[in-house]
Design a protein around this motif. Structure first.
Motif, PDB file in Angstrom:
ATOM      1  N   VAL A   1      -2.698 -10.238  87.975  1.00  0.00           N
ATOM      2  CA  VAL A   1      -2.283  -9.762  86.661  1.00  0.00           C
ATOM      3  C   VAL A   1      -0.913 -10.332  86.328  1.00  0.00           C
ATOM      4  O   VAL A   1      -0.127 -10.667  87.222  1.00  0.00           O
ATOM      5  N   LEU A   2      -0.649 -10.462  85.049  1.00  0.00           N
ATOM      6  CA  LEU A   2       0.652 -10.926  84.569  1.00  0.00           C
ATOM      7  C   LEU A   2       0.980 -10.115  83.327  1.00  0.00           C
ATOM      8  O   LEU A   2       0.254 -10.170  82.333  1.00  0.00           O
ATOM      9  N   HIS A   3       2.062  -9.345  83.386  1.00  0.00           N
ATOM     10  CA  HIS A   3       2.439  -8.478  82.273  1.00  0.00           C
ATOM     11  C   HIS A   3       3.871  -8.765  81.840  1.00  0.00           C
ATOM     12  O   HIS A   3       4.777  -8.882  82.682  1.00  0.00           O
ATOM     13  N   ARG A   4       4.065  -8.819  80.526  1.00  0.00           N
ATOM     14  CA  ARG A   4       5.413  -8.958  79.989  1.00  0.00           C
ATOM     15  C   ARG A   4       6.085  -7.596  80.028  1.00  0.00           C
ATOM     16  O   ARG A   4       5.575  -6.626  79.465  1.00  0.00           O
ATOM     17  N   VAL A   5       7.237  -7.511  80.703  1.00  0.00           N
ATOM     18  CA  VAL A   5       7.929  -6.237  80.879  1.00  0.00           C
ATOM     19  C   VAL A   5       9.301  -6.223  80.215  1.00  0.00           C
ATOM     20  O   VAL A   5       9.986  -5.198  80.208  1.00  0.00           O
ATOM     21  N   ALA A   6       9.724  -7.363  79.688  1.00  0.00           N
ATOM     22  CA  ALA A   6      10.975  -7.498  78.945  1.00  0.00           C
ATOM     23  C   ALA A   6      10.808  -8.750  78.080  1.00  0.00           C
ATOM     24  O   ALA A   6       9.900  -9.556  78.320  1.00  0.00           O
ATOM     25  N   PRO A   7      11.657  -8.931  77.072  1.00  0.00           N
ATOM     26  CA  PRO A   7      11.468 -10.088  76.184  1.00  0.00           C
ATOM     27  C   PRO A   7      11.370 -11.425  76.899  1.00  0.00           C
ATOM     28  O   PRO A   7      10.620 -12.304  76.462  1.00  0.00           O
ATOM     29  N   ASP A   8      12.108 -11.579  77.997  1.00  0.00           N
ATOM     30  CA  ASP A   8      12.088 -12.863  78.710  1.00  0.00           C
ATOM     31  C   ASP A   8      11.556 -12.741  80.125  1.00  0.00           C
ATOM     32  O   ASP A   8      11.780 -13.621  80.957  1.00  0.00           O
ATOM     33  N   VAL A   9      10.832 -11.660  80.420  1.00  0.00           N
ATOM     34  CA  VAL A   9      10.370 -11.435  81.788  1.00  0.00           C
ATOM     35  C   VAL A   9       8.911 -11.010  81.807  1.00  0.00           C
ATOM     36  O   VAL A   9       8.529 -10.005  81.202  1.00  0.00           O
ATOM     37  N   SER A  10       8.097 -11.792  82.532  1.00  0.00           N
ATOM     38  CA  SER A  10       6.737 -11.404  82.868  1.00  0.00           C
ATOM     39  C   SER A  10       6.636 -11.332  84.386  1.00  0.00           C
ATOM     40  O   SER A  10       7.163 -12.192  85.097  1.00  0.00           O
ATOM     41  N   LEU A  11       5.980 -10.298  84.880  1.00  0.00           N
ATOM     42  CA  LEU A  11       5.823 -10.118  86.312  1.00  0.00           C
ATOM     43  C   LEU A  11       4.369 -10.331  86.712  1.00  0.00           C
ATOM     44  O   LEU A  11       3.449  -9.765  86.105  1.00  0.00           O
ATOM     45  N   HIS A  12       4.202 -11.154  87.742  1.00  0.00           N
ATOM     46  CA  HIS A  12       2.878 -11.403  88.316  1.00  0.00           C
ATOM     47  C   HIS A  12       2.685 -10.491  89.521  1.00  0.00           C
ATOM     48  O   HIS A  12       3.617 -10.241  90.296  1.00  0.00           O
TER      49      HIS A  12
ATOM     50  N   ASN B   1       4.890 -16.507  90.820  1.00  0.00           N
ATOM     51  CA  ASN B   1       4.425 -16.747  89.463  1.00  0.00           C
ATOM     52  C   ASN B   1       5.068 -15.820  88.440  1.00  0.00           C
ATOM     53  O   ASN B   1       4.599 -15.753  87.294  1.00  0.00           O
ATOM     54  N   SER B   2       6.110 -15.110  88.826  1.00  0.00           N
ATOM     55  CA  SER B   2       6.866 -14.297  87.874  1.00  0.00           C
ATOM     56  C   SER B   2       7.929 -15.144  87.180  1.00  0.00           C
ATOM     57  O   SER B   2       8.243 -16.260  87.614  1.00  0.00           O
ATOM     58  N   SER B   3       8.479 -14.603  86.089  1.00  0.00           N
ATOM     59  CA  SER B   3       9.482 -15.332  85.308  1.00  0.00           C
ATOM     60  C   SER B   3      10.739 -15.584  86.123  1.00  0.00           C
ATOM     61  O   SER B   3      11.056 -14.850  87.063  1.00  0.00           O
ATOM     62  N   LYS B   4      11.468 -16.606  85.672  1.00  0.00           N
ATOM     63  CA  LYS B   4      12.707 -17.016  86.341  1.00  0.00           C
ATOM     64  C   LYS B   4      13.814 -17.190  85.293  1.00  0.00           C
ATOM     65  O   LYS B   4      14.318 -18.296  85.087  1.00  0.00           O
ATOM     66  N   PRO B   5      14.196 -16.090  84.636  1.00  0.00           N
ATOM     67  CA  PRO B   5      15.226 -16.193  83.592  1.00  0.00           C
ATOM     68  C   PRO B   5      16.596 -16.463  84.196  1.00  0.00           C
ATOM     69  O   PRO B   5      16.786 -16.441  85.418  1.00  0.00           O
ATOM     70  N   LEU B   6      17.579 -16.681  83.315  1.00  0.00           N
ATOM     71  CA  LEU B   6      18.920 -17.026  83.774  1.00  0.00           C
ATOM     72  C   LEU B   6      19.707 -15.814  84.260  1.00  0.00           C
ATOM     73  O   LEU B   6      20.618 -15.957  85.075  1.00  0.00           O
TER      74      LEU B   6
END
Length: 285
Positions: free
Chosen positions: A12-23, A69-74
């Motif tokens: 699963v992959l869910h957006r949990v913040a504007p710039d963050v999706s967690l796998h 596979n989760s986001s890698k924001p700054l």
């Protein structure tokens, strides 16, 4: 560790913040148990125990923000922010409450989650990691086995030195902290090295360490109101095990656990049966 399990795994992959999706990988049915990995790993850390846990629980093995596979924001790698995003994943998956198990960096995030979402985390297990803000934290950098704490907190230099050498760095990191040297195959090392070499992954996972000062400040405030939920603190006999119960007891009033014999830092891979026995006796079914 490939997906060599008999449990049916759902990605699963869910957006949990504007710039963050967690796998995450989800398996089984029953009360939710979130599994949070450490550095330099991904959700695959939990492969040796997923089958057994999934017989009585809904297992959610997460790629922490910055890894896999989760986001890698700054920005946003302090553990309170990461915990809030994990709680968003909990909501997206439809769980009212969760039990949380974290190893290494995942243990730090797990504590922050329990401390900041006391109505939703019902049980907490922390495996082989010092908690920022503990009494020993101010002296921890004198321990030669945590040389990487200071190295990873440098800005830009670690990325420069590690880039292109991910396999060697990951292999050294895994094998030098193991007592059971059969815990990782060359394929395991390759899997983690590939994940670590993804664009942004080195920077993002090092940001976990660069947030330690903020984490320690936050945790010193949280421990003024200790957790009252059951907490299991386990560590390898040859790493944090002898100290972990006393240390975690600074942050909770109902802490049990101790050392796993003949074990280093990688408790899940080195001694999966011991971990499963401890969790079977600890987690609600």
């Amino acid at each position: 560790m490939s997906e060599n399990t008999s449990a049916k795994l759902h990605h699963v992959l869910h957006r949990v913040a504007p710039d963050v999706s967690l796998h995450a990988v989800v398996a089984g049915a029953g009360p939710a148990v979130f599994l949070l990995h450490g550095f330099p790993q991904t959700w695959h850390e939990w492969t040796p125990v997923i089958d057994e846990l999934a017989q009585h629980h809904t297992v959610v093995a997460v790629d922490l923000k910055g890894a896999g596979n989760s986001s890698k924001p700054l920005i946003g790698y302090d553990k309170v922010t990461m915990a809030a995003e994990l709680d968003g994943l909990r909501q997206a998956l439809g769980f009212e409450t969760v039990q949380v198990v974290g190893h290494d960096i995942g243990g730090m995030v797990a504590y922050a989650w329990a401390a900041t979402h006391r109505d939703t985390v019902t049980r907490l297990a922390i495996f082989d990691v010092p908690i920022p803000g503990a009494e020993l934290w101010d002296t921890i950098y004198a321990d030669p086995t945590v040389w990487h704490f200071a190295f990873h907190q440098n800005r830009d230099l670690p990325e420069f030195l590690i880039s292109g050498r991910e396999y060697g760095y990951v292999e050294s990191f895994l094998r030098n902290r193991a007592t059971n040297h059969g815990a990782f195959t060359d394929r395991d090392v390759e899997l983690y090295a590939r994940a670590f070499a993804q664009p942004g992954a080195i920077r993002s996972t090092l940001e976990w360490y660069r947030a330690f000062e903020r984490d320690a400040e936050d945790n010193r405030k949280f421990k003024q109101e200790p957790l009252t939920i059951p907490v299991l603190a386990l560590g390898g006999e040859n790493r944090w095990g002898p100290k972990i119960v006393d240390m975690v007891s600074e942050f909770g009033s109902n802490v049990t656990g101790g050392s796993i014999p003949d074990c280093g830092h990688w408790v899940v891979e080195e001694r999966p049966n011991a971990v499963l026995v401890a969790l079977a006796n600890f987690l609600d079914r």
